[in-house]
Design a protein around this motif. Structure first.
Motif, mmCIF file in Angstrom:
data_model
loop_
_atom_site.group_PDB
_atom_site.id
_atom_site.type_symbol
_atom_site.label_atom_id
_atom_site.label_comp_id
_atom_site.label_asym_id
_atom_site.label_seq_id
_atom_site.Cartn_x
_atom_site.Cartn_y
_atom_site.Cartn_z
ATOM 1 N N THR A 142 -7.721 18.515 -4.544
ATOM 2 C CA THR A 142 -8.394 17.655 -4.218
ATOM 3 C C THR A 142 -7.779 16.078 -4.420
ATOM 4 N N PHE A 143 -6.915 16.088 -5.377
ATOM 5 C CA PHE A 143 -6.037 14.789 -5.474
ATOM 6 C C PHE A 143 -4.927 14.807 -4.706
ATOM 7 N N GLY A 144 -4.631 15.811 -3.868
ATOM 8 C CA GLY A 144 -3.498 15.791 -2.904
ATOM 9 C C GLY A 144 -2.528 16.534 -3.788
ATOM 10 N N HIS A 173 2.813 11.814 -2.643
ATOM 11 C CA HIS A 173 1.539 10.876 -2.437
ATOM 12 C C HIS A 173 0.442 11.351 -3.371
ATOM 13 N N GLN A 174 0.515 12.450 -4.103
ATOM 14 C CA GLN A 174 -0.649 12.778 -5.024
ATOM 15 C C GLN A 174 -1.137 11.658 -5.655
ATOM 16 N N CYS A 175 -2.738 11.587 -5.704
ATOM 17 C CA CYS A 175 -3.209 10.581 -6.181
ATOM 18 C C CYS A 175 -2.961 9.888 -7.658
ATOM 19 N N LEU A 176 -2.700 8.492 -7.599
ATOM 20 C CA LEU A 176 -2.211 7.820 -8.647
ATOM 21 C C LEU A 176 -3.235 7.751 -9.760
ATOM 22 N N ASN A 213 0.703 -1.036 -0.001
ATOM 23 C CA ASN A 213 -0.090 0.066 0.020
ATOM 24 C C ASN A 213 0.864 0.915 -0.063
ATOM 25 N N LEU A 214 0.920 1.801 -0.909
ATOM 26 C CA LEU A 214 1.770 3.067 -1.280
ATOM 27 C C LEU A 214 1.504 4.172 -0.034
ATOM 28 N N LEU A 215 0.441 4.319 0.503
ATOM 29 C CA LEU A 215 0.199 5.171 1.595
ATOM 30 C C LEU A 215 0.888 4.870 2.690
ATOM 31 N N PRO A 243 -4.434 14.130 6.772
ATOM 32 C CA PRO A 243 -3.660 13.916 8.070
ATOM 33 C C PRO A 243 -2.344 13.983 7.878
ATOM 34 N N ARG A 244 -1.445 14.275 8.761
ATOM 35 C CA ARG A 244 0.041 14.070 8.532
ATOM 36 C C ARG A 244 0.476 14.250 10.101
ATOM 37 N N GLN A 245 1.765 13.659 10.183
ATOM 38 C CA GLN A 245 2.451 13.622 11.656
ATOM 39 C C GLN A 245 3.906 14.073 11.281
ATOM 40 N N THR A 256 -13.700 6.796 -2.925
ATOM 41 C CA THR A 256 -13.514 8.183 -3.402
ATOM 42 C C THR A 256 -14.294 8.488 -4.657
ATOM 43 N N ILE A 257 -14.437 7.424 -5.560
ATOM 44 C CA ILE A 257 -15.145 7.708 -6.789
ATOM 45 C C ILE A 257 -16.672 7.584 -6.390
ATOM 46 N N ALA A 258 -16.952 6.512 -5.681
ATOM 47 C CA ALA A 258 -18.437 6.367 -5.178
ATOM 48 C C ALA A 258 -19.039 7.680 -4.681
ATOM 49 N N MET A 266 -5.227 -2.093 -2.421
ATOM 50 C CA MET A 266 -4.841 -0.616 -2.053
ATOM 51 C C MET A 266 -5.564 0.086 -3.314
ATOM 52 N N LEU A 267 -5.236 -0.492 -4.524
ATOM 53 C CA LEU A 267 -6.293 0.057 -5.679
ATOM 54 C C LEU A 267 -7.774 0.011 -5.486
ATOM 55 N N LEU A 268 -8.208 -1.192 -4.959
ATOM 56 C CA LEU A 268 -9.559 -1.465 -4.916
ATOM 57 C C LEU A 268 -10.212 -0.262 -3.701
HETATM 58 C C1 HEM Z 1 -12.641 11.255 -7.147
HETATM 59 C C2 HEM Z 1 -11.728 10.207 -6.978
HETATM 60 C C3 HEM Z 1 -10.395 10.315 -6.149
HETATM 61 C C4 HEM Z 1 -10.137 11.044 -5.051
HETATM 62 C C5 HEM Z 1 -11.045 12.543 -4.617
HETATM 63 C C6 HEM Z 1 -8.821 10.779 -4.677
HETATM 64 C C7 HEM Z 1 -8.101 11.466 -3.687
HETATM 65 C C8 HEM Z 1 -6.724 11.200 -3.262
HETATM 66 C C9 HEM Z 1 -5.856 11.726 -2.622
HETATM 67 C C10 HEM Z 1 -6.301 13.078 -1.881
HETATM 68 C C11 HEM Z 1 -4.726 11.152 -2.438
HETATM 69 C C12 HEM Z 1 -3.585 11.623 -1.737
HETATM 70 C C13 HEM Z 1 -3.588 11.076 -0.003
HETATM 71 C C14 HEM Z 1 -2.766 11.798 0.732
HETATM 72 O O1 HEM Z 1 -1.889 12.809 0.386
HETATM 73 O O2 HEM Z 1 -2.998 11.491 2.100
HETATM 74 C C15 HEM Z 1 -4.828 9.954 -3.088
HETATM 75 C C16 HEM Z 1 -3.652 9.027 -3.310
HETATM 76 C C17 HEM Z 1 -4.087 7.765 -3.882
HETATM 77 N N1 HEM Z 1 -5.071 7.588 -4.787
HETATM 78 FE FE1 HEM Z 1 -6.888 8.542 -5.021
HETATM 79 N N2 HEM Z 1 -8.401 9.682 -5.291
HETATM 80 C C18 HEM Z 1 -9.420 9.339 -6.301
HETATM 81 C C19 HEM Z 1 -9.501 8.163 -7.071
HETATM 82 C C20 HEM Z 1 -8.544 7.221 -7.253
HETATM 83 C C21 HEM Z 1 -8.650 6.087 -8.089
HETATM 84 C C22 HEM Z 1 -9.679 5.711 -9.000
HETATM 85 C C23 HEM Z 1 -7.515 5.210 -7.951
HETATM 86 C C24 HEM Z 1 -7.050 4.054 -8.431
HETATM 87 C C25 HEM Z 1 -7.769 3.070 -8.925
HETATM 88 C C26 HEM Z 1 -6.826 6.040 -6.876
HETATM 89 C C27 HEM Z 1 -5.599 5.507 -6.265
HETATM 90 C C28 HEM Z 1 -4.743 6.092 -5.432
HETATM 91 C C29 HEM Z 1 -3.541 5.570 -4.619
HETATM 92 C C30 HEM Z 1 -2.964 4.579 -5.104
HETATM 93 C C31 HEM Z 1 -3.207 6.590 -4.046
HETATM 94 C C32 HEM Z 1 -1.891 6.776 -3.130
HETATM 95 C C33 HEM Z 1 -0.573 7.203 -3.926
HETATM 96 C C34 HEM Z 1 0.568 7.176 -3.047
HETATM 97 O O3 HEM Z 1 0.513 7.346 -2.289
HETATM 98 O O4 HEM Z 1 1.582 7.387 -4.004
HETATM 99 N N3 HEM Z 1 -7.369 7.361 -6.454
HETATM 100 N N4 HEM Z 1 -5.961 9.775 -3.765
#
Ligand code: HEM
Length: 389
Positions: free
Chosen positions: A330-332, A336-339, A78-80, A278-280, A231-233, A223-225
């Motif tokens: 919204t995607f960070g 860790h920006q959303c993959l 899990n990347l997180l 959240p971060r620490q 988030t999407i739902a 993790m991908l699941l």
């Molecule tokens: C509207 C939909 C989504 C939102 C709002 C969203 C939002 C985010 C955010 C804010 C983070 C960063 C978390 C952090 O920094 O603490 C993140 C990370 C991540 N997201 Fe998304 N996400 C969405 C959809 C998806 C989808 C569809 C996938 C893959 C199938 C996905 C996979 C991931 C993964 C793997 C990470 C971790 C990346 C890392 O740590 O390098 N997300 N997402």
């Protein structure tokens, strides 16, 4: 020092859950960062430094001296759960599967999944709950495509996933279903080890299978699941609920395909479903020249940052689906920006216009004020969305 204020975990206003509470706007204007008490249903009350300005939230998310909230157990794959070079290495193995080009290639599959979910809504008839029949199955079935879950397994996969991720279920049911999901992922990994399919998991097995354990591979699948599901739902459900409150903007999304991209970006900005990240502090660090000590919690508010008036001369408190794309977090941001962001955009771009086109007279089957929102969950959403047409 003044007493820390108490701020609800999501920071959302009770009377309008799409909007931040007034305290978040107040802290944006203050020179000193605020120390707050955050009453969390999941973590218990904790003290934290609240960060609400757009530039500060960006800095915090990019800062390698801040780690994930410390609330999450380590999960292999899990990347997180990873930071630094280990995180970069694992992330690089996955990025090729999540490019804009890949999201475009997935479009026909997403269209098919959306069409079958729309059929299910039509079959259920007026009163159908879009959370159950539309917003939840779409990301589940798309994940099936991504992970290479065979068609014959999909029904069971969908049922288990729905239960494992349904926070209204008892903790025992959730744990039991989560364990079943992990067992299923392990089986899927074994199948890909034997015959790697043409999908994300298959590709990772083929290219990096010798560097990753079965446990890590199953963890990647899980993790991908999870990351791609809630988030999407929730974003789909809240986007629909929000547009039902703004019929003129809903009509634009339905009737004018040139609005789709800006509408999706605006909905993402406005809703900010992952409200806080959240971060620490892993050591002593500075944010806006102010010291934060090792071990302190930092709560960046994406919801507030996305409406930070300091960054624009526009009214960012209003929803405007025609607004030229406005920057949002919204995607960070940072490592860790959303993959899955391109995939997320694609799912929303396909699903929303398709829903409003299939049901041009769509409206809520209950008064909009009666909808129940998940204001305290880390991912904001709506519990049920019964509609009629
Ligand atoms: C509207 C939909 C989504 C939102 C709002 C969203 C939002 C985010 C955010 C804010 C983070 C960063 C978390 C952090 O920094 O603490 C993140 C990370 C991540 N997201 Fe998304 N996400 C969405 C959809 C998806 C989808 C569809 C996938 C893959 C199938 C996905 C996979 C991931 C993964 C793997 C990470 C971790 C990346 C890392 O740590 O390098 N997300 N997402």
């Amino acid at each position: 020092m003044t007493e820390p204020k108490t701020v609800p975990i999501g920071g959302r206003a009770a009377q309008c859950p799409f909007a931040p509470v007034a305290e978040l706007y107040d802290t944006q204007k203050e020179d000193e960062l605020s120390r707050v008490k955050v009453p969390s249903p999941m973590l218990g009350e904790f003290d934290a430094v609240l960060v609400t300005r757009y530039d500060d939230v960006k800095d915090v998310l990019a800062d390698e001296g801040l780690r994930m909230g410390g609330s999450m157990p380590y999960q292999p794959g899990n990347l997180l759960s990873y930071d630094g070079p280990e995180h970069t290495k694992l992330r690089r193995m996955l990025t090729a599967s999540f490019t804009t080009k890949r999201a475009r290639e997935l479009r026909p599959g997403i269209e098919a999944v959306v069409a079958s979910s729309l059929d299910a809504v039509e079959e259920a008839g007026p009163g159908a709950d879009l959370v159950q029949l539309f917003s939840t199955p779409i990301p589940t079935l798309v994940i099936c495509e991504l992970l290479g879950v065979p068609y014959t397994d999909r029904e069971g996969f969908q049922r288990r996933t729905a239960l494992a991720l349904d926070f209204t279920q008892s903790r025992e049911v959730q744990m039991e279903k989560a364990a079943e999901m992990m067992a299923y992922m392990a089986q899927l990994v074994a199948r890909h080890r034997e015959n790697a399919g043409d999908n994300v998991l298959g590709r990772v097995v083929r290219e990096y299978g010798d560097q990753l354990s079965d446990e890590e591979l199953a963890g990647i699948g899980n993790m991908l699941l999870i990351a791609g599901h809630e988030t999407i739902a929730n974003t789909l459900s809240s986007s629909i609920a929000l547009l039902l409150q703004h019929p003129e903007q809903l009509a634009a999304v339905r009737d004018d395909p040139s609005v789709t991209d800006s509408a999706v970006e605006e909905l993402l900005r406005y809703i900010a479903p992952a409200t806080i990240l959240p971060r620490q502090a892993a050591g002593d660090i500075c944010v806006r020249d102010q010291e934060i000590h090792k071990g302190e919690h930092v709560v960046p508010s994406v919801l507030a940052a996305n409406r930070d008036l300091g960054t624009a001369d526009q009214d960012l408190d209003s929803l405007d689906v025609r607004r030229p794309a406005q920057r949002h977090l919204t995607f960070g941001f940072g490592p860790h920006q959303c993959l899955g962001q391109q995939l997320a955009r694609m799912e929303l771009r396909v699903a929303l216009p398709a829903l409003f086109t299939r049901f041009p007279t769509l409206r809520s089957a209950v008064p909009l004020d009666d909808l129940e929102y998940r204001t305290n969950a880390l991912v904001f959403g709506v519990n049920a969305l019964p509609v009629t047409w």
